[in-house]
Design a protein around this motif. Structure first.
Motif, PDB file in Angstrom:
ATOM      1  N   ILE A  47       0.855  -1.191   0.000  1.00 23.84           N
ATOM      2  CA  ILE A  47       0.000   0.000   0.000  1.00 23.84           C
ATOM      3  C   ILE A  47       0.889   1.239   0.000  1.00 23.84           C
ATOM      4  CG2 ILE A  47      -1.686   1.339   1.337  1.00 23.84           C
ATOM      5  CD1 ILE A  47      -2.691  -1.381   2.462  1.00 23.84           C
ATOM      6  N   GLU A  48       0.633   2.157  -0.916  1.00 29.90           N
ATOM      7  CA  GLU A  48       1.499   3.333  -1.065  1.00 29.90           C
ATOM      8  C   GLU A  48       1.033   4.523  -0.225  1.00 29.90           C
ATOM      9  OE1 GLU A  48       1.792   4.121  -5.245  1.00 29.90           O
ATOM     10  OE2 GLU A  48       2.413   2.058  -5.710  1.00 29.90           O
ATOM     11  N   GLU A  49      -0.270   4.770  -0.193  1.00 31.62           N
ATOM     12  CA  GLU A  49      -0.783   5.943   0.524  1.00 31.62           C
ATOM     13  C   GLU A  49      -2.033   5.581   1.318  1.00 31.62           C
ATOM     14  OE1 GLU A  49      -1.187   9.631  -1.705  1.00 31.62           O
ATOM     15  OE2 GLU A  49      -0.014   8.745  -3.349  1.00 31.62           O
ATOM     16  N   VAL A  50      -2.241   6.306   2.410  1.00 29.45           N
ATOM     17  CA  VAL A  50      -3.438   6.160   3.237  1.00 29.45           C
ATOM     18  C   VAL A  50      -4.263   7.428   3.118  1.00 29.45           C
ATOM     19  CG1 VAL A  50      -4.257   6.053   5.624  1.00 29.45           C
ATOM     20  CG2 VAL A  50      -2.431   4.527   4.867  1.00 29.45           C
ATOM     21  N   ILE A  51      -5.554   7.282   2.842  1.00 26.00           N
ATOM     22  CA  ILE A  51      -6.439   8.443   2.713  1.00 26.00           C
ATOM     23  C   ILE A  51      -7.730   8.191   3.497  1.00 26.00           C
ATOM     24  CG2 ILE A  51      -5.545   9.244   0.499  1.00 26.00           C
ATOM     25  CD1 ILE A  51      -7.874   7.803  -0.876  1.00 26.00           C
ATOM     26  N   GLU A  52      -8.424   9.276   3.796  1.00 25.50           N
ATOM     27  CA  GLU A  52      -9.690   9.188   4.530  1.00 25.50           C
ATOM     28  C   GLU A  52     -10.899   9.395   3.623  1.00 25.50           C
ATOM     29  OE1 GLU A  52     -11.545  11.193   8.618  1.00 25.50           O
ATOM     30  OE2 GLU A  52      -9.449  11.512   8.065  1.00 25.50           O
ATOM     31  N   ASP A  53     -10.717  10.124   2.536  1.00 25.45           N
ATOM     32  CA  ASP A  53     -11.789  10.436   1.592  1.00 25.45           C
ATOM     33  C   ASP A  53     -11.571   9.641   0.305  1.00 25.45           C
ATOM     34  OD1 ASP A  53     -13.645  11.493  -0.131  1.00 25.45           O
ATOM     35  OD2 ASP A  53     -12.980  13.570   0.048  1.00 25.45           O
ATOM     36  N   TYR A  54     -12.476   8.715   0.005  1.00 24.74           N
ATOM     37  CA  TYR A  54     -12.286   7.840  -1.156  1.00 24.74           C
ATOM     38  C   TYR A  54     -12.338   8.603  -2.472  1.00 24.74           C
ATOM     39  CZ  TYR A  54     -17.423   7.720  -1.975  1.00 24.74           C
ATOM     40  OH  TYR A  54     -18.735   8.026  -2.234  1.00 24.74           O
ATOM     41  N   LYS A  55     -12.911   9.809  -2.464  1.00 25.59           N
ATOM     42  CA  LYS A  55     -13.009  10.572  -3.709  1.00 25.59           C
ATOM     43  C   LYS A  55     -11.649  11.065  -4.188  1.00 25.59           C
ATOM     44  CE  LYS A  55     -17.875  11.641  -3.249  1.00 25.59           C
ATOM     45  NZ  LYS A  55     -18.930  12.682  -3.148  1.00 25.59           N
ATOM     46  N   ILE A  56     -10.671  11.087  -3.290  1.00 28.08           N
ATOM     47  CA  ILE A  56      -9.302  11.394  -3.711  1.00 28.08           C
ATOM     48  C   ILE A  56      -8.813  10.328  -4.686  1.00 28.08           C
ATOM     49  CG2 ILE A  56      -6.901  11.560  -2.913  1.00 28.08           C
ATOM     50  CD1 ILE A  56      -8.019  12.748  -0.290  1.00 28.08           C
ATOM     51  N   ALA A  57      -9.072   9.074  -4.355  1.00 31.27           N
ATOM     52  CA  ALA A  57      -8.680   7.972  -5.240  1.00 31.27           C
ATOM     53  C   ALA A  57      -9.452   8.011  -6.542  1.00 31.27           C
ATOM     54  CB  ALA A  57      -8.889   6.635  -4.530  1.00 31.27           C
ATOM     55  N   LEU A  58     -10.748   8.348  -6.470  1.00 28.02           N
ATOM     56  CA  LEU A  58     -11.564   8.379  -7.683  1.00 28.02           C
ATOM     57  C   LEU A  58     -11.117   9.500  -8.620  1.00 28.02           C
ATOM     58  CD1 LEU A  58     -15.196   7.658  -6.406  1.00 28.02           C
ATOM     59  CD2 LEU A  58     -13.331   6.062  -6.947  1.00 28.02           C
ATOM     60  N   ALA A  59     -10.555  10.565  -8.057  1.00 28.82           N
ATOM     61  CA  ALA A  59     -10.103  11.684  -8.888  1.00 28.82           C
ATOM     62  C   ALA A  59      -8.716  11.468  -9.475  1.00 28.82           C
ATOM     63  CB  ALA A  59     -10.115  12.970  -8.055  1.00 28.82           C
ATOM     64  N   ASP A  60      -8.047  10.419  -9.061  1.00 25.27           N
ATOM     65  CA  ASP A  60      -6.686  10.148  -9.518  1.00 25.27           C
ATOM     66  C   ASP A  60      -6.737   9.384 -10.845  1.00 25.27           C
ATOM     67  OD1 ASP A  60      -4.088   9.245  -9.964  1.00 25.27           O
ATOM     68  OD2 ASP A  60      -3.689   8.933  -7.841  1.00 25.27           O
ATOM     69  N   PRO A  61      -6.250   9.964 -11.934  1.00 23.76           N
ATOM     70  CA  PRO A  61      -6.320   9.276 -13.235  1.00 23.76           C
ATOM     71  C   PRO A  61      -5.469   8.013 -13.303  1.00 23.76           C
ATOM     72  CG  PRO A  61      -5.016  11.295 -13.396  1.00 23.76           C
ATOM     73  CD  PRO A  61      -5.647  11.309 -12.043  1.00 23.76           C
ATOM     74  N   GLU A  62      -4.510   7.870 -12.390  1.00 26.42           N
ATOM     75  CA  GLU A  62      -3.706   6.641 -12.380  1.00 26.42           C
ATOM     76  C   GLU A  62      -4.519   5.434 -11.934  1.00 26.42           C
ATOM     77  OE1 GLU A  62       0.896   6.284 -11.852  1.00 26.42           O
ATOM     78  OE2 GLU A  62       0.004   7.181 -10.062  1.00 26.42           O
ATOM     79  N   VAL A  63      -5.493   5.668 -11.069  1.00 24.43           N
ATOM     80  CA  VAL A  63      -6.276   4.561 -10.508  1.00 24.43           C
ATOM     81  C   VAL A  63      -7.250   4.043 -11.563  1.00 24.43           C
ATOM     82  CG1 VAL A  63      -7.974   3.897  -8.766  1.00 24.43           C
ATOM     83  CG2 VAL A  63      -6.063   5.398  -8.142  1.00 24.43           C
ATOM     84  N   GLU A  64      -7.131   2.751 -11.854  1.00 15.57           N
ATOM     85  CA  GLU A  64      -7.994   2.130 -12.861  1.00 15.57           C
ATOM     86  C   GLU A  64      -9.137   1.337 -12.254  1.00 15.57           C
ATOM     87  OE1 GLU A  64      -5.307   0.344 -16.140  1.00 15.57           O
ATOM     88  OE2 GLU A  64      -4.003   0.725 -14.413  1.00 15.57           O
ATOM     89  N   ALA A  65      -8.931   0.830 -11.040  1.00 12.20           N
ATOM     90  CA  ALA A  65      -9.938  -0.028 -10.427  1.00 12.20           C
ATOM     91  C   ALA A  65      -9.961   0.189  -8.925  1.00 12.20           C
ATOM     92  CB  ALA A  65      -9.642  -1.495 -10.735  1.00 12.20           C
ATOM     93  N   VAL A  66     -11.141   0.003  -8.340  1.00 15.69           N
ATOM     94  CA  VAL A  66     -11.271   0.108  -6.886  1.00 15.69           C
ATOM     95  C   VAL A  66     -11.917  -1.151  -6.331  1.00 15.69           C
ATOM     96  CG1 VAL A  66     -11.422   2.632  -6.930  1.00 15.69           C
ATOM     97  CG2 VAL A  66     -13.513   1.280  -6.957  1.00 15.69           C
ATOM     98  N   PHE A  67     -11.527  -1.479  -5.130  1.00 15.98           N
ATOM     99  CA  PHE A  67     -12.127  -2.579  -4.391  1.00 15.98           C
ATOM    100  C   PHE A  67     -13.017  -1.970  -3.310  1.00 15.98           C
ATOM    101  CE2 PHE A  67      -8.919  -4.716  -6.644  1.00 15.98           C
ATOM    102  CZ  PHE A  67      -9.156  -6.088  -6.587  1.00 15.98           C
ATOM    103  N   VAL A  68     -14.315  -2.185  -3.412  1.00 12.19           N
ATOM    104  CA  VAL A  68     -15.275  -1.629  -2.462  1.00 12.19           C
ATOM    105  C   VAL A  68     -15.505  -2.672  -1.373  1.00 12.19           C
ATOM    106  CG1 VAL A  68     -17.589  -0.681  -2.141  1.00 12.19           C
ATOM    107  CG2 VAL A  68     -16.320  -0.205  -4.256  1.00 12.19           C
ATOM    108  N   LEU A  69     -14.897  -2.439  -0.220  1.00 13.78           N
ATOM    109  CA  LEU A  69     -14.888  -3.413   0.876  1.00 13.78           C
ATOM    110  C   LEU A  69     -15.490  -2.789   2.133  1.00 13.78           C
ATOM    111  CD1 LEU A  69     -11.236  -4.726   0.280  1.00 13.78           C
ATOM    112  CD2 LEU A  69     -13.366  -5.448  -0.838  1.00 13.78           C
ATOM    113  N   THR A  70     -16.488  -1.973   1.935  1.00 12.15           N
ATOM    114  CA  THR A  70     -17.170  -1.247   3.002  1.00 12.15           C
ATOM    115  C   THR A  70     -18.307  -2.082   3.581  1.00 12.15           C
ATOM    116  OG1 THR A  70     -18.757  -0.305   1.463  1.00 12.15           O
ATOM    117  CG2 THR A  70     -16.696   0.907   1.789  1.00 12.15           C
TER     118      THR A  70
END
Length: 355
Positions: free
Chosen positions: A52-75
């Motif tokens: 794991i490279e970074e820790v965030i509290e707001d998932y929308k940061i990841a969604l706004a990152d163009p590098e991220v291609e896929a997310v695992f929704v484990l909520t």
């Protein structure tokens, strides 16, 4: 080999025990973010899984990152819909844990959004990647059982209500109890083995008897005990469920209990397949026994059982690039979600429901 950049949204048990160990073994995956509303949970996960490279509290940061291609929704269950829909609209492929969400209608909306966005949406019904389940599906597809006319399944345990008073037993967060938590795994693998069986009618009874007074509830052990809230929490979900299902391929009956006053170790977790040529009993999570009606011989399998989470996640990554919807794609799981919805509705009205 192309590297896929992913984000983990939700850093609880299913992340720690299933998907992070699997993703950590995949050389073609970068885990850029781990996100949780409790940042200390994500930070602890990063300590234990250094990929794991970074820790965030707001998932929308990841969604706004163009590098991220896929997310695992484990909520928790109730958040599956919102987080997944946000991710799809942000142009991400999604692996969402089971159940799809808390209702069939919302599950259909998720499937429609995935198609609209041209993205892969897979659901974590991991047993479709369990070797025993795959072998039983192949045996049935090849006609080894003859006609499977009835299936019985049991998912019953002694005093095992998880996280009493917390998210597991709060219907507004979980969508239900023993049926949506354990039953989805059993009923989905049955529909899969039958070969895309379609529902005809269902009847169901649901009970919440064992912890009506949470403060007096006694137990030997409790899954997710750190999430319990016996003093101030809610318990409005089923701890025992029973029902009967007719499909276009076979009838199905089941009994499921998070908690019962029958102490059988390690529990009663199995599925029986009754065919006119052969029958089989699957020990949930393990091997199966198959009996030949002609020879009257029973053989217990002893095959290797690879890590189903690793195979599930690896196949999700492959599906992103092939564009081919695999067996855990939401399109193949909607019948299971419809089944849960109508079983709960039948229990609520106390009548059989035609579909």
């Amino acid at each position: 080999m192309k590297t896929t950049v992913v984000a983990i949204i939700g850093c609880g048990r299913i992340a720690r025990n299933a998907h992070l160990p699997a993703l950590s073994k995949l050389d073609n995956v970068r885990i850029k973010y781990a996100c949780d509303i409790l940042p200390e949970k994500a930070a602890k996960l990063k300590e234990d899984f250094p990929k794991i490279e970074e820790v965030i509290e707001d998932y929308k940061i990841a969604l706004a990152d163009p590098e991220v291609e896929a997310v695992f929704v484990l909520t928790p269950n109730f958040a599956h819909y919102t987080v997944t829909m946000d991710a799809l609209r942000a142009g991400k492929h999604v692996m969402c844990e089971k159940p799809v969400t808390v209702s069939y209608a919302l599950s259909c909306e998720m499937a429609e959004e995935a198609d609209k966005q041209g993205k892969i949406l897979n659901i974590g019904v991991c047993n479709r990647y369990h070797k025993s389940v795959e072998l039983l599906e192949e045996l049935n597809r090849n006609g080894e059982f003859g006609n499977i006319y009835h299936i019985y399944c049991s998912f019953r345990a002694f005093r095992s209500i998880p996280g009493l008073g917390g998210a597991f037993t709060d219907k507004s967060q979980s969508g239900g109890g023993a049926l949506i938590d354990w039953g989805i795994h059993f009923l989905d693998l049955i529909l899969y083995i039958l070969g895309d069986a379609k529902l005809k009618n269902v009847t169901c009874d649901a009970y919440s008897e064992m912890a009506k007074d949470m403060k007096s509830y006694k137990y030997k052990s409790m899954w997710a005990e750190d999430t319990k809230d016996i003093e101030n929490g809610v318990n409005d979900v089923d701890d025992f469920i029973t029902g009967y299902i007719r499909t276009n391929k076979a009838s199905i009956s089941f009994n499921g209990a998070w908690a019962q006053n029958i102490d059988v170790e390690p529990g009663e977790m199995f599925v029986d397949f009754l065919g006119d040529k052969k029958g089989a009993r699957l020990a949930y999570g393990g091997q199966f026994k198959i009996t030949d009606g002609d020879t009257l011989e029973t053989v217990e399998t002893s095959h290797e059982i690879p890590n189903m989470y690793l195979r599930e996640d690896e196949d999700f990554i492959k599906s992103i690039y092939s564009g081919v919807k695999n067996k855990n794609n939401i399109d193949n799981i909607l019948e299971s979600m419809k089944l849960l919805d109508y079983l709960y509705k039948s229990a609520e009205i106390g009548k059989e429901i035609e579909l």
